[in-house]
Design a protein around this motif. Structure first.
Motif, PDB file in Angstrom:
ATOM      1  N   VAL A  76       0.828  -1.207   0.000  1.00  0.00           N
ATOM      2  CA  VAL A  76       0.000   0.000   0.000  1.00  0.00           C
ATOM      3  C   VAL A  76       0.861   1.254   0.000  1.00  0.00           C
ATOM      4  N   THR A  77       1.928   1.252   0.796  1.00  0.00           N
ATOM      5  CA  THR A  77       2.791   2.439   0.855  1.00  0.00           C
ATOM      6  C   THR A  77       3.688   2.556  -0.365  1.00  0.00           C
ATOM      7  N   GLY A  78       3.924   1.426  -1.078  1.00  0.00           N
ATOM      8  CA  GLY A  78       4.821   1.460  -2.229  1.00  0.00           C
ATOM      9  C   GLY A  78       6.274   1.438  -1.840  1.00  0.00           C
ATOM     10  N   ARG A  79       6.557   1.156  -0.573  1.00  0.00           N
ATOM     11  CA  ARG A  79       7.937   1.108  -0.073  1.00  0.00           C
ATOM     12  C   ARG A  79       8.107  -0.124   0.799  1.00  0.00           C
ATOM     13  N   ASP A  80       9.301  -0.698   0.794  1.00  0.00           N
ATOM     14  CA  ASP A  80       9.589  -1.838   1.666  1.00  0.00           C
ATOM     15  C   ASP A  80       9.992  -1.319   3.044  1.00  0.00           C
ATOM     16  N   LEU A  81       9.002  -0.903   3.796  1.00  0.00           N
ATOM     17  CA  LEU A  81       9.260  -0.329   5.114  1.00  0.00           C
ATOM     18  C   LEU A  81       9.236  -1.385   6.212  1.00  0.00           C
ATOM     19  N   ALA A  82       8.318  -2.347   6.078  1.00  0.00           N
ATOM     20  CA  ALA A  82       8.141  -3.351   7.121  1.00  0.00           C
ATOM     21  C   ALA A  82       8.796  -4.651   6.707  1.00  0.00           C
ATOM     22  N   ARG A  83       9.408  -5.335   7.680  1.00  0.00           N
ATOM     23  CA  ARG A  83       9.971  -6.654   7.421  1.00  0.00           C
ATOM     24  C   ARG A  83       8.847  -7.655   7.295  1.00  0.00           C
ATOM     25  N   ALA A  84       8.856  -8.473   6.298  1.00  0.00           N
ATOM     26  CA  ALA A  84       7.778  -9.428   6.044  1.00  0.00           C
ATOM     27  C   ALA A  84       8.313 -10.839   6.139  1.00  0.00           C
ATOM     28  N   ALA A  85       7.482 -11.736   6.715  1.00  0.00           N
ATOM     29  CA  ALA A  85       7.806 -13.165   6.789  1.00  0.00           C
ATOM     30  C   ALA A  85       6.504 -13.926   6.800  1.00  0.00           C
ATOM     31  N   ALA A  86       6.546 -15.168   6.331  1.00  0.00           N
ATOM     32  CA  ALA A  86       5.308 -15.922   6.177  1.00  0.00           C
ATOM     33  C   ALA A  86       4.929 -16.705   7.408  1.00  0.00           C
ATOM     34  N   THR A  87       5.904 -17.064   8.227  1.00  0.00           N
ATOM     35  CA  THR A  87       5.600 -18.022   9.292  1.00  0.00           C
ATOM     36  C   THR A  87       5.800 -17.483  10.701  1.00  0.00           C
ATOM     37  N   ARG A  88       6.372 -16.287  10.863  1.00  0.00           N
ATOM     38  CA  ARG A  88       6.556 -15.808  12.232  1.00  0.00           C
ATOM     39  C   ARG A  88       6.407 -14.293  12.238  1.00  0.00           C
ATOM     40  N   PRO A  89       6.013 -13.734  13.356  1.00  0.00           N
ATOM     41  CA  PRO A  89       5.868 -12.285  13.407  1.00  0.00           C
ATOM     42  C   PRO A  89       7.229 -11.605  13.357  1.00  0.00           C
ATOM     43  N   THR A  90       7.340 -10.596  12.506  1.00  0.00           N
ATOM     44  CA  THR A  90       8.602  -9.865  12.385  1.00  0.00           C
ATOM     45  C   THR A  90       8.462  -8.439  12.876  1.00  0.00           C
ATOM     46  N   THR A  91       7.250  -7.957  13.066  1.00  0.00           N
ATOM     47  CA  THR A  91       7.032  -6.598  13.552  1.00  0.00           C
ATOM     48  C   THR A  91       6.892  -6.649  15.062  1.00  0.00           C
ATOM     49  N   SER A  92       7.904  -6.163  15.760  1.00  0.00           N
ATOM     50  CA  SER A  92       7.860  -6.174  17.221  1.00  0.00           C
ATOM     51  C   SER A  92       7.493  -4.815  17.791  1.00  0.00           C
ATOM     52  N   VAL A  93       7.711  -3.757  16.998  1.00  0.00           N
ATOM     53  CA  VAL A  93       7.292  -2.422  17.405  1.00  0.00           C
ATOM     54  C   VAL A  93       6.535  -1.802  16.235  1.00  0.00           C
ATOM     55  N   PRO A  94       5.560  -0.963  16.502  1.00  0.00           N
ATOM     56  CA  PRO A  94       4.811  -0.364  15.397  1.00  0.00           C
ATOM     57  C   PRO A  94       5.689   0.606  14.609  1.00  0.00           C
ATOM     58  N   LEU A  95       5.449   0.645  13.307  1.00  0.00           N
ATOM     59  CA  LEU A  95       6.151   1.610  12.472  1.00  0.00           C
ATOM     60  C   LEU A  95       5.135   2.335  11.614  1.00  0.00           C
ATOM     61  N   ALA A  96       5.458   3.552  11.221  1.00  0.00           N
ATOM     62  CA  ALA A  96       4.486   4.405  10.542  1.00  0.00           C
ATOM     63  C   ALA A  96       5.041   4.921   9.233  1.00  0.00           C
ATOM     64  N   GLY A  97       4.163   4.961   8.238  1.00  0.00           N
ATOM     65  CA  GLY A  97       4.432   5.680   7.007  1.00  0.00           C
ATOM     66  C   GLY A  97       3.572   6.924   7.020  1.00  0.00           C
ATOM     67  N   VAL A  98       4.202   8.106   6.829  1.00  0.00           N
ATOM     68  CA  VAL A  98       3.522   9.377   7.059  1.00  0.00           C
ATOM     69  C   VAL A  98       3.537  10.215   5.793  1.00  0.00           C
ATOM     70  N   TRP A  99       2.354  10.673   5.412  1.00  0.00           N
ATOM     71  CA  TRP A  99       2.221  11.680   4.361  1.00  0.00           C
ATOM     72  C   TRP A  99       1.888  13.013   5.017  1.00  0.00           C
ATOM     73  N   GLN A 100       2.487  14.068   4.499  1.00  0.00           N
ATOM     74  CA  GLN A 100       2.318  15.402   5.093  1.00  0.00           C
ATOM     75  C   GLN A 100       2.745  15.344   6.568  1.00  0.00           C
ATOM     76  N   ALA A 101       4.013  15.119   6.793  1.00  0.00           N
ATOM     77  CA  ALA A 101       4.524  14.829   8.127  1.00  0.00           C
ATOM     78  C   ALA A 101       4.453  16.006   9.080  1.00  0.00           C
ATOM     79  N   GLU A 102       4.347  17.207   8.546  1.00  0.00           N
ATOM     80  CA  GLU A 102       4.343  18.380   9.425  1.00  0.00           C
ATOM     81  C   GLU A 102       3.190  18.294  10.438  1.00  0.00           C
TER      82      GLU A 102
END
Length: 564
Positions: A76-102
């Motif tokens: 959806v973001t069009g960027r490889d921001l999050a680590r992906a895996a099929a069999t185990r959770p790889t996201t241990s902390v939330p991460l954000a993609g931000v548009w209009q960051a101000e």
């Protein structure tokens, strides 16, 4: 200018937040404390969220292990921001993609999202693209990839649960293998079904299904979601791997961001859920009693505030019986008859009435030289039966007043009714003692009858004396003067017999008259005593109950306003 700067002084959200706060204040001490704390937490969260960026919409991606959530986030973001895996959770902390960051930093700090990536490329097409402007302002968007909510790591699950209560839009990511997992639906989707307006459901990995199975799986999932409580679920079938359906999902998210109402919608749903929690799970059971078509959280005890209602009369009647009013009424009747007999009876025998004790005096209700505020009767102390009768009367009144209310409020109304239960017996006794029941007050005809009685007795005594003189003179062989006669009867004999008969007959007649007058005096005493008991019931039972009923009705009105 920010959207908050444009807000009017009062908005629907502000009105509903104020209503929730009012309901929380009214429900304190009545509603379970856990529900009050939840409502207060919603108010605190709403205050914090409204103070942060209103230009950004926060969209959270939630999914179980293996659902492809992180891969979908990257797609959806069009960027490889999050680590992906099929069999185990790889996201241990939330991460954000931000548009209009101000202006987004404070919001992300509140969300406790440490990893942030600024994005510039449009999320959607020109029709609903992220960079499309309304009123000269760009729409900010924050996409958050969260830890898997079924993670065995407690901290990951807690983070997902916390952010599920904070983000503006919920995106549930499911996969064809576990889309019907009961744990996912019962523990996560169903409890948040009230947020259907800000919820998107994504069936990822659709590329794993052949064309013949896709329709069946999608319809099966739609049915499960509707069972969960999501009305008309917004369901997207996508493949993060092949890109199928990703553009449609982007457009849906972009539309939400451009509308910039998701945060308000989320808060409105939070307020409604907290308001429902204040009413409690029993309110649905009370609905039939509240009346067809009525909200069970409002309008109980109609008419109880008006004096003289059937419920108040029944309460006063029961309390009067328990307080011994009928004993005092009977004593009033007997006391009047004794007094009448002592004042109007045949003088020869009227003294006998003084041998019977005056029942009102025995009840200490003939004393008028004491302060009514401290005067008490000598009625027997209420026994177990009388106390039970009074308690039952108060309970019945409270139950009638609380009919249709949730159980917690029914309990508070009962407590209000019984708040003065310890003082009630003494207050009832004092009410009886201070009531003017005309004890000791005679009737206008008593002196008249008394004069006639004494005159008849005088005539009888004169006749007896005359006859005694004649008898003595005859015994002493004196010539007695001729005795006048009336119709052949000697006058002294007529005087003796007539005086005695008149006294006896007059005594019998006045006895009947006194009986009738005593009944009237008793009826007046009953009326005055019941009026005094009614005032006590009003002060110690009715008014506290009415105050609590009014509090509940105000609470219910506030709940209904908070529900919107």
């Amino acid at each position: 200018m920010s959207r908050r700067g444009k807000e009017a002084v009062t908005t629907p959200l502000i009105e509903r937040l104020e209503a929730l706060q009012h309901a929380s204040e009214l429900g304190t001490g009545r509603v379970p404390q856990a529900q009050i704390e939840k409502a207060d937490a919603v108010l605190e969260q709403a205050s914090t969220r409204r103070s942060l960026s209103a230009e950004h919409t926060v969209v959270g991606f939630f999914g179980a292990t293996g659902s492809g959530k992180s891969s979908l986030f990257n797609a959806v973001t069009g960027r490889d921001l999050a680590r992906a895996a099929a069999t185990r959770p790889t996201t241990s902390v939330p991460l954000a993609g931000v548009w209009q960051a101000e202006g987004s930093d404070d919001l992300l700090d509140w969300l406790q999202v440490p990893e942030r990536h600024q994005l510039d490329q449009p999320l959607g097409t020109s029709r609903a693209g992220l960079l499309r402007r309304r009123s000269g302002q760009a729409s900010g968007l924050i996409l958050v990839d969260l830890p898997d909510f079924d993670s065995t790591t407690a901290g990951n699950r807690e983070t997902a649960e916390r952010l599920a209560g904070q983000v503006d839009v919920l995106v549930w990511v499911l996969d064809p293998q576990k889309y019907a997992d009961a744990a996912v639906h019962h523990e996560f989707i169903r409890p948040l079904a009230a947020y259907a307006g800000i919820t998107l459901v994504v069936l990822n990995q659709i590329d794993l299904l052949d064309s013949s199975d896709r329709t069946a799986v999608i319809e099966s999932l739609r049915g499960i979601l509707e069972t969960d409580g999501l009305r008309r679920p917004r369901l997207h079938a996508v493949s993060a791997k092949s890109g199928e359906g990703i553009d449609g999902l982007r457009e849906a998210i972009a539309d939400v961001a451009v509308a910039r109402s998701a945060s308000t919608d989320r808060l409105l749903q939070d307020v409604a859920a907290a308001a429902d929690g204040l009413v409690g799970p029993t309110h649905s059971a009370a609905a039939p009693e509240a009346g067809a078509g009525e909200d069970p959280a409002v309008a109980i005890g109609r008419g109880l505030t008006e004096p003289g209602t059937a419920e108040q009369r029944a309460l006063a009647d029961h309390l009067a019986d328990a307080a011994g009013v009928e004993t005092v009424v009977a004593a009033t009747r007997t006391s009047y008859r004794l007094q009448a007999r002592g004042r109007t009876g045949w003088p020869v025998t009227r003294w006998l009435s003084r041998l019977r004790p005056d029942p009102l005096r025995r009840l200490n209700l003939r004393s008028r030289d004491v302060n009514p505020a401290v005067n008490r009767t000598s009625l027997p102390a209420p026994g177990a039966a009388q106390r039970a009768q009074a308690d039952s009367a108060v309970r019945l009144f409270a139950d009638g007043a609380s009919k249709g209310a949730p159980e917690a409020w029914r309990g508070s109304i009962r407590r209000a009714a019984r708040a003065s239960s310890k003082n009630l017996p003494d207050a009832l006794d004092q009410a009886i003692a201070s009531t003017n029941i005309s004890a000791g007050r005679g009737s206008w005809w008593w002196p008249v009858v008394s004069v006639v009685q004494w005159a008849a007795l005088a005539v009888a005594l004169a006749g007896a004396g005359w006859l005694a003189v004649l008898a003595i003179m005859g015994y002493l062989q004196f010539d007695a003067p001729a005795v006048p006669r009336v119709e052949g009867f000697p006058v002294p004999t007529l005087m003796l017999v007539g005086g005695v008969l008149l006294g006896i007959v007059l005594g019998l007649v006045t006895g009947l008259l006194a009986r009738a007058a005593a009944s009237g005096r008793a009826r007046r005493a009953r009326r005055e005593l019941r009026a005094s008991i009614t005032r006590v019931a009003q002060d110690l039972v009715v008014e506290p109950v009415n105050a609590e009923v009014s509090r509940f009705n105000n609470f219910g009105s506030a709940v209904r306003r908070a529900r919107g």
